[in-house]
Motif scaffolding. Sequence first.
Motif, short mmCIF file in Angstrom:
data_model
loop_
_atom_site.label_atom_id
_atom_site.label_comp_id
_atom_site.label_asym_id
_atom_site.label_seq_id
_atom_site.Cartn_x
_atom_site.Cartn_y
_atom_site.Cartn_z
N LEU A 167 -84.03 66.31 -1.92
CA LEU A 167 -82.66 65.29 -1.84
C LEU A 167 -82.50 64.51 -0.31
O LEU A 167 -82.20 63.52 -0.37
CB LEU A 167 -81.35 65.78 -2.23
CG LEU A 167 -80.12 65.06 -2.24
CD1 LEU A 167 -80.08 64.19 -3.14
CD2 LEU A 167 -78.94 66.08 -2.31
N LEU A 168 -82.80 65.38 0.62
CA LEU A 168 -82.83 64.76 2.03
C LEU A 168 -83.71 63.72 2.34
O LEU A 168 -83.41 62.71 2.80
CB LEU A 168 -83.09 65.96 2.96
CG LEU A 168 -81.99 67.07 3.33
CD1 LEU A 168 -82.31 68.24 3.91
CD2 LEU A 168 -80.69 66.64 3.66
N TYR A 169 -85.04 64.02 1.82
CA TYR A 169 -86.09 62.96 1.85
C TYR A 169 -85.38 61.63 0.95
O TYR A 169 -85.67 60.71 1.78
CB TYR A 169 -87.50 63.43 0.99
CG TYR A 169 -88.40 62.35 0.92
CD1 TYR A 169 -89.05 61.45 2.00
CD2 TYR A 169 -88.62 61.82 -0.42
CE1 TYR A 169 -89.67 60.40 1.89
CE2 TYR A 169 -89.39 60.58 -0.35
CZ TYR A 169 -89.96 60.03 0.55
OH TYR A 169 -90.87 58.77 0.32
N TYR A 170 -84.80 61.80 -0.06
CA TYR A 170 -84.32 60.65 -1.00
C TYR A 170 -83.44 59.82 0.07
O TYR A 170 -83.28 58.88 -0.14
CB TYR A 170 -83.72 61.13 -2.19
CG TYR A 170 -84.77 61.46 -3.20
CD1 TYR A 170 -86.31 61.32 -3.07
CD2 TYR A 170 -84.56 61.97 -4.47
CE1 TYR A 170 -87.16 61.63 -4.00
CE2 TYR A 170 -85.42 62.28 -5.29
CZ TYR A 170 -86.68 62.03 -5.00
OH TYR A 170 -87.79 62.47 -6.08
N PHE A 171 -82.56 60.86 0.83
CA PHE A 171 -81.55 60.07 1.50
C PHE A 171 -82.21 59.16 2.80
O PHE A 171 -81.69 57.97 2.65
CB PHE A 171 -81.04 61.02 2.10
CG PHE A 171 -79.57 60.59 3.33
CD1 PHE A 171 -78.42 59.76 3.00
CD2 PHE A 171 -80.00 60.78 4.72
CE1 PHE A 171 -77.73 59.48 3.78
CE2 PHE A 171 -78.95 60.33 5.53
CZ PHE A 171 -77.83 59.60 4.93
N LEU A 172 -83.32 59.66 3.24
CA LEU A 172 -83.79 58.72 4.31
C LEU A 172 -84.60 57.52 3.76
O LEU A 172 -84.56 56.55 4.28
CB LEU A 172 -84.96 59.54 5.04
CG LEU A 172 -84.49 60.77 5.96
CD1 LEU A 172 -85.60 61.62 6.43
CD2 LEU A 172 -83.28 60.23 6.99
N THR A 360 -72.58 53.78 3.47
CA THR A 360 -71.33 53.78 2.44
C THR A 360 -71.92 53.73 1.12
O THR A 360 -71.31 54.45 0.35
CB THR A 360 -70.57 52.53 2.91
OG1 THR A 360 -70.03 52.54 4.13
CG2 THR A 360 -69.25 52.64 1.82
N LEU A 361 -72.84 53.06 0.90
CA LEU A 361 -73.49 53.18 -0.64
C LEU A 361 -74.39 54.39 -0.89
O LEU A 361 -74.15 54.80 -2.01
CB LEU A 361 -74.24 51.94 -0.81
CG LEU A 361 -73.38 50.60 -0.89
CD1 LEU A 361 -74.26 49.47 -1.12
CD2 LEU A 361 -72.31 50.74 -1.79
N LEU A 366 -76.13 59.89 -3.54
CA LEU A 366 -77.01 60.91 -3.74
C LEU A 366 -75.85 62.15 -3.66
O LEU A 366 -76.53 63.17 -4.62
CB LEU A 366 -77.49 61.02 -1.99
CG LEU A 366 -78.65 60.00 -1.99
CD1 LEU A 366 -78.94 59.94 -0.50
CD2 LEU A 366 -79.96 60.76 -2.59
N VAL A 367 -74.79 62.21 -3.54
CA VAL A 367 -73.77 63.19 -3.87
C VAL A 367 -73.60 63.59 -5.37
O VAL A 367 -73.79 64.66 -5.95
CB VAL A 367 -72.34 63.19 -3.29
CG1 VAL A 367 -71.50 63.95 -3.86
CG2 VAL A 367 -72.57 63.37 -1.68
N LEU A 371 -74.88 66.42 -8.10
CA LEU A 371 -74.14 67.20 -8.96
C LEU A 371 -74.57 67.36 -10.25
O LEU A 371 -74.44 68.16 -11.22
CB LEU A 371 -72.53 66.78 -8.89
CG LEU A 371 -71.88 66.69 -7.60
CD1 LEU A 371 -70.63 65.98 -7.73
CD2 LEU A 371 -71.77 68.14 -7.32
N ILE A 372 -75.17 66.11 -10.75
CA ILE A 372 -75.82 65.72 -12.08
C ILE A 372 -76.98 66.84 -12.20
O ILE A 372 -77.10 67.17 -13.35
CB ILE A 372 -76.19 64.58 -12.27
CG1 ILE A 372 -75.14 63.53 -12.38
CG2 ILE A 372 -76.68 64.34 -13.71
CD1 ILE A 372 -75.35 62.03 -12.55
N SER A 373 -77.76 67.10 -11.12
CA SER A 373 -78.87 67.94 -11.13
C SER A 373 -78.56 69.37 -11.63
O SER A 373 -79.44 70.14 -11.98
CB SER A 373 -79.66 67.89 -9.81
OG SER A 373 -78.76 68.61 -8.91
N LEU A 374 -77.34 69.75 -11.53
CA LEU A 374 -76.62 71.08 -12.07
C LEU A 374 -76.87 71.18 -13.30
O LEU A 374 -76.60 72.38 -13.86
CB LEU A 374 -75.31 71.23 -11.37
CG LEU A 374 -75.54 71.49 -9.71
CD1 LEU A 374 -73.97 71.64 -9.24
CD2 LEU A 374 -76.35 72.29 -8.95
N ILE A 375 -76.87 70.15 -14.34
CA ILE A 375 -76.66 70.08 -15.59
C ILE A 375 -78.09 70.47 -16.01
O ILE A 375 -79.02 70.17 -15.48
CB ILE A 375 -76.26 68.63 -16.07
CG1 ILE A 375 -74.91 68.25 -15.74
CG2 ILE A 375 -76.42 68.58 -17.66
CD1 ILE A 375 -74.53 66.82 -16.06
#
Length: 475
Positions: A167-172, A360-361, A366-367, A371-375
Amino acid sequence: MVSFFVSLAILIVGYIVYGAIVEKVFKPDERQTPCMEHPDGVDYVPMGSGRAFLIQLLNIAGLGPIFGALSGAIWGPSVYLWIVFGTIFAGGVHDFLSGMLSVRNDGASISEIVGKYLGPVMKNVMRVFSVVLLVMVGVVFMVGPAGLLAKLTPNVLDIKFWTIVVLLYYFLATLLPIDKIIGKLYPIFGACLIIMAVGIGGATILRSESHPMMELTLENLHPDGKPIWPLMFITVACGAISGFHATQSPMVARCLKREKDGRKIFYGAMVAEGIIALIWASAGIAFYNGTGGLLAMNGGNSETVYDMSIGLLGTVGGVLAMIGVIACPITSGDTAFRSARLTIADWFKIDQKDMKKRLTLSIPLLVVGYLISLIDYSVVWRYFSWSNQTLAMIALWAGAVYLAGHVSAPASLMAALPATFMSAVSMTYILYADEGFKLSTKIAYPVGIIFAVVCAGIFVWRSFIPAMQGKKAKD
């Protein structure tokens, strides 16, 4: 083994012959491309054709041609037909038109392209649909590689840890200019992808005596007897045609220096993905046919891929193959969130040169993705597969309308025929599937066909007949 090599040859010949026909119909020219007309140093960055091809391939070749192909292979070698002919006549056309129409429309996202050719209502539908699909893709390609990485680090680092790392890599990758992270890392990921494909394919061929590849048969070999139509056509997804590719192609379209590179980059990358899917489907059928049958394959998942990689290539080779498998979804997940950012930016006309506006976008996307990844992963994958093919259907109809209005009525059939087919697949699936309306085949089959006929009828009435009468739109 004959079926595998014939299928491989058809894919290559399909690129050379049908790819050339598709290009000739579209007529790429010498007009200035978006990145040459107004480079911005963030998303509109000129790239050479080789680099652009590699980025396009890694963007689209996520878990679909691996997990999806293995899941589709549970029905047996009949999956070869869908991978081969789906890639040539549907997926390749879909990707080429998505990319080239974006080039012709200043690098616009697929939702804006659909709106231009199918109307404002479909534009808004596609805006929402695209963002939802892209977030689901990001989730699928976040959890999938995290599970694979956890398999390589048992009892040390768990899937939750790797999910946060990915997820951190995706953020960058979502936030920074395309040539800073994606452009720098993709050559390394590309090498991993090639090692994986060659390794798995070569090992399967060399082990043909102990684990022979099955030859083509139309018999349904699914252990539970689930019907090939429409389930296999949705399950294989990215290995034959994928609406997700329509969201990715505009990203590379913003970096194309010349229109005439489009065939190699868009159509060519889809054929390369079809080859990857063919390798994994063939390997899965061969590997599990000798160790408990297709039931043991248990569909495409981390456990299956790990067992196959280690079983075919040994510990060292298996780990190298796993790294290639991990690279596939990571290089699609990062651009999925990036595409979601660009789609929303196009939607609300938010300039992306400003880092604060990109933040902002990016952060909310990513948040939500985390959250969906917990499904439950399998539930997300099933809805992703249907959404994916439905988006492909819509993108093909938009391409058909463009060809009818800007080229000719006969030329539009290149997109209209696969669009009609995918309309039937998408509607039949959602009516029949467990995650859909759970209707019987007696209802789902005829309704799916009727829906496809209605879609084709609307296209003929609104676009095909006017084109036949010579009412072409100005380019």
